[in-house]
Enzyme design. Sequence first.
Site, PDB file in Angstrom:
ATOM      1  N   ARG A  55    -132.585  -6.244 -24.126  1.00 26.17           N
ATOM      2  CA  ARG A  55    -132.423  -7.112 -25.299  1.00 26.17           C
ATOM      3  C   ARG A  55    -131.732  -8.432 -24.989  1.00 26.17           C
ATOM      4  NH1 ARG A  55    -131.194  -2.377 -28.170  1.00 26.17           N
ATOM      5  NH2 ARG A  55    -131.363  -1.444 -26.133  1.00 26.17           N
ATOM      6  N   THR A  56    -130.731  -8.429 -24.129  1.00 27.24           N
ATOM      7  CA  THR A  56    -129.991  -9.675 -23.907  1.00 27.24           C
ATOM      8  C   THR A  56    -130.872 -10.728 -23.228  1.00 27.24           C
ATOM      9  OG1 THR A  56    -127.964  -8.393 -23.765  1.00 27.24           O
ATOM     10  CG2 THR A  56    -127.848 -10.655 -22.989  1.00 27.24           C
ATOM     11  N   ARG A 105    -126.104 -12.785 -16.066  1.00 27.10           N
ATOM     12  CA  ARG A 105    -125.600 -11.406 -16.181  1.00 27.10           C
ATOM     13  C   ARG A 105    -125.408 -10.896 -14.766  1.00 27.10           C
ATOM     14  NH1 ARG A 105    -127.152  -6.317 -19.801  1.00 27.10           N
ATOM     15  NH2 ARG A 105    -126.046  -7.678 -21.221  1.00 27.10           N
TER      16      ARG A 105
END
Length: 310
Positions: A55-56, A105
Amino acid sequence: MKRHLISAADLSRDDALLILDTADELARISDRSIKKLPTLRGRTVVNLFFEDSTRTRISFEAAAKRLSADVINFSAKGSSVSKGESLKDTALTLEAMGADAVVIRHGASGAPHRLAGWVRGSVVNAGDGTHEHPTQALLDAFTMRRRLGSLEGRRVTVVGDILHSRVARSNVLLLSTLGAEVTLVAPPTLLPVSVGSWPCEVSYDLDSVLPKSDVVMMLRVQRERMNAAFFPTEREYSRRYGLDRERFARLKEDAVVMHPGPMNRGMEIAAEVADSPRSTIVEQVANGVTTRMAVLYLLLGGADLGGEDQ
Ligand code: NCD
Protein backbone atom coordinates in the site's frame (compact mmCIF):
# COMPACT_ATOMS: atom_id res chain seq x y z
CA MET A 1 7.99 23.42 6.70
CA LYS A 2 11.41 21.77 6.53
CA ARG A 3 12.75 20.46 3.20
CA HIS A 4 12.52 16.81 4.24
CA LEU A 5 9.95 14.71 6.10
CA ILE A 6 11.95 12.18 8.06
CA SER A 7 10.33 12.14 11.47
CA ALA A 8 6.91 13.14 12.74
CA ALA A 9 8.90 15.28 15.18
CA ASP A 10 9.97 17.44 12.19
CA LEU A 11 6.42 18.82 12.14
CA SER A 12 5.29 21.70 14.31
CA ARG A 13 1.61 21.89 15.17
CA ASP A 14 1.15 24.48 12.40
CA ASP A 15 3.00 22.30 9.85
CA ALA A 16 0.85 19.30 10.74
CA LEU A 17 -2.38 21.29 10.53
CA LEU A 18 -1.30 22.79 7.20
CA ILE A 19 -0.73 19.30 5.78
CA LEU A 20 -4.10 18.05 7.09
CA ASP A 21 -5.96 21.12 5.79
CA THR A 22 -4.24 20.81 2.39
CA ALA A 23 -5.22 17.15 2.32
CA ASP A 24 -8.84 18.19 3.01
CA GLU A 25 -8.69 20.56 0.07
CA LEU A 26 -7.18 17.85 -2.15
CA ALA A 27 -9.84 15.37 -1.07
CA ARG A 28 -12.50 17.77 -2.30
CA ILE A 29 -10.75 17.97 -5.66
CA SER A 30 -10.33 14.17 -5.81
CA ASP A 31 -14.10 13.81 -5.57
CA ARG A 32 -14.36 15.28 -9.05
CA SER A 33 -14.43 12.88 -11.97
CA ILE A 34 -11.05 14.07 -13.28
CA LYS A 35 -8.65 13.36 -10.45
CA LYS A 36 -5.47 14.73 -11.93
CA LEU A 37 -3.99 18.15 -11.12
CA PRO A 38 -1.23 19.81 -13.15
CA THR A 39 0.54 21.12 -10.01
CA LEU A 40 3.78 19.08 -10.13
CA ARG A 41 4.09 18.81 -13.90
CA GLY A 42 7.76 18.48 -14.93
CA ARG A 43 8.85 17.38 -11.42
CA THR A 44 10.31 13.95 -10.75
CA VAL A 45 9.48 11.80 -7.74
CA VAL A 46 11.54 8.66 -7.17
CA ASN A 47 10.12 5.83 -5.09
CA LEU A 48 13.09 4.03 -3.59
CA PHE A 49 11.86 0.86 -1.90
CA PHE A 50 14.38 -1.46 -0.27
CA GLU A 51 11.72 -3.30 1.74
CA ASP A 52 8.55 -5.05 0.64
CA SER A 53 5.48 -2.86 0.55
CA THR A 54 2.13 -2.89 -1.15
CA ARG A 55 0.00 0.00 0.00
CA THR A 56 2.68 2.56 0.82
CA ARG A 57 4.50 2.30 -2.51
CA ILE A 58 1.31 2.31 -4.57
CA SER A 59 -0.06 5.16 -2.46
CA PHE A 60 2.98 7.39 -3.07
CA GLU A 61 2.89 6.50 -6.75
CA ALA A 62 -0.80 7.39 -7.05
CA ALA A 63 -0.24 10.62 -5.09
CA ALA A 64 2.63 11.79 -7.32
CA LYS A 65 0.75 10.85 -10.50
CA ARG A 66 -2.40 12.69 -9.45
CA LEU A 67 -0.25 15.79 -9.14
CA SER A 68 1.17 15.14 -12.66
CA ALA A 69 4.73 14.47 -11.47
CA ASP A 70 6.91 11.98 -13.34
CA VAL A 71 7.35 8.88 -11.19
CA ILE A 72 10.30 6.52 -11.19
CA ASN A 73 9.81 3.33 -9.21
CA PHE A 74 12.94 1.72 -7.96
CA SER A 75 12.88 -1.51 -6.01
CA ALA A 76 16.02 -3.06 -4.60
CA LYS A 77 15.11 -6.48 -5.97
CA GLY A 78 16.50 -6.78 -9.49
CA SER A 79 18.65 -3.64 -9.12
CA SER A 80 22.38 -3.15 -8.59
CA VAL A 81 21.68 -3.15 -4.85
CA SER A 82 21.63 -6.93 -5.14
CA LYS A 83 25.14 -6.58 -6.62
CA GLY A 84 26.24 -4.76 -3.45
CA GLU A 85 25.81 -1.15 -4.54
CA SER A 86 25.72 1.15 -1.54
CA LEU A 87 22.89 3.47 -0.60
CA LYS A 88 25.19 6.40 -1.31
CA ASP A 89 25.95 5.28 -4.87
CA THR A 90 22.28 4.61 -5.50
CA ALA A 91 21.52 8.10 -4.18
CA LEU A 92 24.08 9.72 -6.46
CA THR A 93 22.60 7.89 -9.45
CA LEU A 94 19.15 9.25 -8.59
CA GLU A 95 20.59 12.68 -8.12
CA ALA A 96 22.11 12.53 -11.62
CA MET A 97 18.65 11.68 -12.97
CA GLY A 98 17.26 14.86 -11.45
CA ALA A 99 14.98 13.62 -8.66
CA ASP A 100 13.08 16.49 -7.00
CA ALA A 101 11.85 14.18 -4.24
CA VAL A 102 12.98 10.76 -3.10
CA VAL A 103 10.51 8.62 -1.18
CA ILE A 104 12.48 5.97 0.66
CA ARG A 105 11.57 2.81 2.54
CA HIS A 106 14.50 1.00 4.07
CA GLY A 107 15.05 -1.79 6.58
CA ALA A 108 17.65 0.24 8.46
CA SER A 109 16.51 2.90 10.93
CA GLY A 110 18.21 6.16 9.96
CA ALA A 111 18.63 5.43 6.21
CA PRO A 112 16.41 8.40 5.11
CA HIS A 113 18.44 10.71 7.35
CA ARG A 114 21.68 9.59 5.67
CA LEU A 115 20.12 9.94 2.23
CA ALA A 116 19.10 13.53 3.00
CA GLY A 117 22.78 14.39 3.34
CA TRP A 118 23.54 13.13 -0.16
CA VAL A 119 20.78 14.48 -2.40
CA ARG A 120 19.57 17.94 -3.29
CA GLY A 121 15.88 17.04 -3.50
CA SER A 122 13.42 16.47 -0.65
CA VAL A 123 13.54 13.15 1.18
CA VAL A 124 10.34 11.59 2.43
CA ASN A 125 10.60 8.71 4.90
CA ALA A 126 8.18 5.95 3.87
CA GLY A 127 9.24 3.71 6.77
CA ASP A 128 12.76 3.08 8.11
CA GLY A 129 13.38 -0.05 10.14
CA THR A 130 11.62 0.18 13.48
CA HIS A 131 12.10 3.95 13.61
CA GLU A 132 9.43 6.07 11.88
CA HIS A 133 6.72 6.24 9.23
CA PRO A 134 5.53 9.87 9.36
CA THR A 135 3.12 9.82 6.40
CA GLN A 136 1.29 6.88 7.98
CA ALA A 137 0.81 8.97 11.13
CA LEU A 138 -0.43 11.88 9.01
CA LEU A 139 -2.96 9.75 7.16
CA ASP A 140 -4.08 8.27 10.46
CA ALA A 141 -4.55 11.74 11.97
CA PHE A 142 -6.40 12.83 8.83
CA THR A 143 -8.71 9.81 9.13
CA MET A 144 -9.37 10.48 12.84
CA ARG A 145 -10.13 14.13 12.16
CA ARG A 146 -12.64 13.20 9.47
CA ARG A 147 -14.48 10.85 11.82
CA LEU A 148 -14.17 12.73 15.11
CA GLY A 149 -13.33 16.37 14.39
CA SER A 150 -10.48 18.03 16.29
CA LEU A 151 -8.01 15.68 17.97
CA GLU A 152 -7.49 17.98 20.95
CA GLY A 153 -8.10 15.94 24.14
CA ARG A 154 -9.14 12.80 22.22
CA ARG A 155 -7.99 9.51 23.68
CA VAL A 156 -6.14 7.27 21.25
CA THR A 157 -5.11 3.76 22.25
CA VAL A 158 -2.45 1.97 20.20
CA VAL A 159 -2.32 -1.78 20.80
CA GLY A 160 0.16 -4.51 19.95
CA ASP A 161 3.69 -4.87 18.71
CA ILE A 162 4.96 -1.40 19.65
CA LEU A 163 8.55 -2.63 19.83
CA HIS A 164 8.84 -3.20 16.07
CA SER A 165 6.41 -0.50 15.00
CA ARG A 166 7.55 2.66 13.25
CA VAL A 167 3.84 3.45 12.87
CA ALA A 168 3.41 3.58 16.66
CA ARG A 169 6.37 5.88 17.22
CA SER A 170 5.34 8.33 14.48
CA ASN A 171 1.75 8.30 15.73
CA VAL A 172 2.73 9.03 19.33
CA LEU A 173 4.83 12.01 18.21
CA LEU A 174 2.29 13.47 15.80
CA LEU A 175 -0.76 12.86 17.99
CA SER A 176 0.84 14.51 20.99
CA THR A 177 1.72 17.51 18.77
CA LEU A 178 -1.95 17.65 17.82
CA GLY A 179 -3.11 17.55 21.44
CA ALA A 180 -4.43 13.97 21.64
CA GLU A 181 -3.77 11.71 24.63
CA VAL A 182 -2.12 8.47 23.58
CA THR A 183 -1.98 5.22 25.55
CA LEU A 184 0.12 2.32 24.33
CA VAL A 185 -1.03 -1.17 25.27
CA ALA A 186 1.22 -4.19 24.81
CA PRO A 187 2.81 -7.07 26.65
CA PRO A 188 5.99 -5.80 28.38
CA THR A 189 8.13 -7.80 25.93
CA LEU A 190 6.72 -5.84 22.98
CA LEU A 191 7.45 -2.36 24.34
CA PRO A 192 10.73 -0.57 23.61
CA VAL A 193 12.92 0.23 26.63
CA SER A 194 12.82 3.92 25.74
CA VAL A 195 9.02 4.11 25.94
CA GLY A 196 9.20 5.87 29.31
CA SER A 197 10.47 9.00 27.56
CA TRP A 198 7.74 9.04 24.88
CA PRO A 199 4.90 11.56 25.27
CA CYS A 200 2.25 8.93 26.13
CA GLU A 201 0.90 6.58 28.78
CA VAL A 202 1.59 2.85 28.88
CA SER A 203 -0.68 0.04 30.04
CA TYR A 204 -0.57 -3.76 29.99
CA ASP A 205 -4.30 -4.11 30.45
CA LEU A 206 -6.37 -3.59 27.31
CA ASP A 207 -9.74 -4.06 29.03
CA SER A 208 -9.21 -1.20 31.46
CA VAL A 209 -8.25 1.24 28.66
CA LEU A 210 -10.82 0.37 25.99
CA PRO A 211 -13.98 1.93 27.52
CA LYS A 212 -12.29 5.36 27.65
CA SER A 213 -10.87 5.29 24.11
CA ASP A 214 -12.10 7.39 21.18
CA VAL A 215 -9.79 5.57 18.79
CA VAL A 216 -8.35 2.07 19.02
CA MET A 217 -5.47 1.44 16.65
CA MET A 218 -4.48 -2.20 16.31
CA LEU A 219 -0.98 -3.07 15.11
CA ARG A 220 0.28 -6.13 13.31
CA VAL A 221 2.48 -8.58 15.15
CA GLN A 222 5.63 -8.23 13.02
CA ARG A 223 6.87 -11.79 12.95
CA GLU A 224 9.49 -11.05 10.28
CA ARG A 225 11.32 -8.79 12.75
CA MET A 226 11.17 -11.27 15.64
CA ASN A 227 14.18 -13.38 16.39
CA ALA A 228 12.89 -14.74 19.69
CA ALA A 229 9.66 -15.67 21.44
CA PHE A 230 7.97 -12.47 22.59
CA PHE A 231 4.79 -14.16 23.83
CA PRO A 232 3.80 -17.74 24.74
CA THR A 233 1.39 -18.61 21.90
CA GLU A 234 -0.69 -16.83 19.29
CA ARG A 235 -3.85 -17.84 21.11
CA GLU A 236 -2.62 -16.37 24.34
CA TYR A 237 -1.62 -13.11 22.58
CA SER A 238 -4.99 -12.89 20.91
CA ARG A 239 -6.84 -13.56 24.14
CA ARG A 240 -5.06 -10.75 26.00
CA TYR A 241 -4.36 -8.20 23.28
CA GLY A 242 -6.65 -9.00 20.36
CA LEU A 243 -9.67 -6.88 19.47
CA ASP A 244 -12.34 -9.57 19.36
CA ARG A 245 -16.11 -9.23 19.21
CA GLU A 246 -16.60 -9.02 23.00
CA ARG A 247 -14.05 -6.25 23.44
CA PHE A 248 -15.41 -4.41 20.42
CA ALA A 249 -18.88 -4.46 22.02
CA ARG A 250 -17.50 -2.65 25.08
CA LEU A 251 -16.12 0.32 23.10
CA LYS A 252 -17.77 3.74 23.29
CA GLU A 253 -20.56 4.06 20.78
CA ASP A 254 -18.74 6.54 18.54
CA ALA A 255 -15.24 5.05 18.94
CA VAL A 256 -13.42 4.07 15.76
CA VAL A 257 -11.12 1.13 15.05
CA MET A 258 -8.02 1.57 12.93
CA HIS A 259 -5.23 -0.62 11.53
CA PRO A 260 -2.40 0.50 9.23
CA GLY A 261 -2.38 -2.88 7.44
CA PRO A 262 -1.33 -5.46 6.56
CA MET A 263 -3.61 -7.25 9.06
CA ASN A 264 -3.37 -10.66 10.66
CA ARG A 265 -7.10 -11.32 10.75
CA GLY A 266 -8.03 -13.45 13.73
CA MET A 267 -4.82 -12.58 15.56
CA GLU A 268 -4.74 -8.91 16.60
CA ILE A 269 -8.18 -8.16 15.13
CA ALA A 270 -11.27 -10.29 14.51
CA ALA A 271 -12.43 -10.33 10.89
CA GLU A 272 -15.89 -9.00 11.75
CA VAL A 273 -14.37 -6.09 13.69
CA ALA A 274 -12.10 -5.23 10.76
CA ASP A 275 -15.10 -5.23 8.42
CA SER A 276 -17.47 -3.29 10.68
CA PRO A 277 -18.67 0.22 9.72
CA ARG A 278 -16.75 1.62 12.68
CA SER A 279 -13.47 0.37 11.26
CA THR A 280 -11.61 2.93 9.12
CA ILE A 281 -9.19 0.46 7.54
CA VAL A 282 -10.29 0.99 3.93
CA GLU A 283 -10.67 4.76 4.45
CA GLN A 284 -7.10 4.88 5.74
CA VAL A 285 -5.89 3.54 2.40
CA ALA A 286 -7.87 6.12 0.40
CA ASN A 287 -6.82 8.90 2.76
CA GLY A 288 -3.19 7.83 2.36
CA VAL A 289 -3.20 9.00 -1.24
CA THR A 290 -4.66 12.43 -0.41
CA THR A 291 -2.38 12.95 2.57
CA ARG A 292 0.72 12.01 0.57
CA MET A 293 -0.41 14.36 -2.20
CA ALA A 294 -0.49 17.14 0.39
CA VAL A 295 3.01 16.25 1.62
CA LEU A 296 4.53 16.15 -1.88
CA TYR A 297 2.71 19.31 -2.86
CA LEU A 298 3.95 21.25 0.17
CA LEU A 299 7.53 19.93 0.03
CA LEU A 300 7.90 20.57 -3.68
CA GLY A 301 6.10 23.91 -3.56
CA GLY A 302 3.66 23.17 -6.34
CA ALA A 303 1.56 25.80 -8.09
CA ASP A 304 -1.52 27.25 -6.42
CA LEU A 305 -4.26 24.72 -5.78
CA GLY A 306 -7.19 27.08 -6.00
CA GLY A 307 -6.75 28.20 -9.59
CA GLU A 308 -6.78 24.78 -11.24
CA ASP A 309 -9.94 24.40 -13.27
CA GLN A 310 -10.58 20.88 -14.43
C1 NCD B 1 3.25 -0.72 8.30
C2 NCD B 1 4.71 -0.59 7.98
O1 NCD B 1 5.20 -1.07 6.96
O2 NCD B 1 5.37 0.04 8.81
N1 NCD B 1 2.42 -0.83 7.21
C3 NCD B 1 2.15 0.24 6.41
O3 NCD B 1 2.99 1.02 6.02
N2 NCD B 1 0.85 0.43 6.08
C4 NCD B 1 2.97 -1.62 9.40
C5 NCD B 1 3.28 -3.09 9.26
O4 NCD B 1 4.09 -3.52 8.45
O5 NCD B 1 2.69 -3.82 10.06
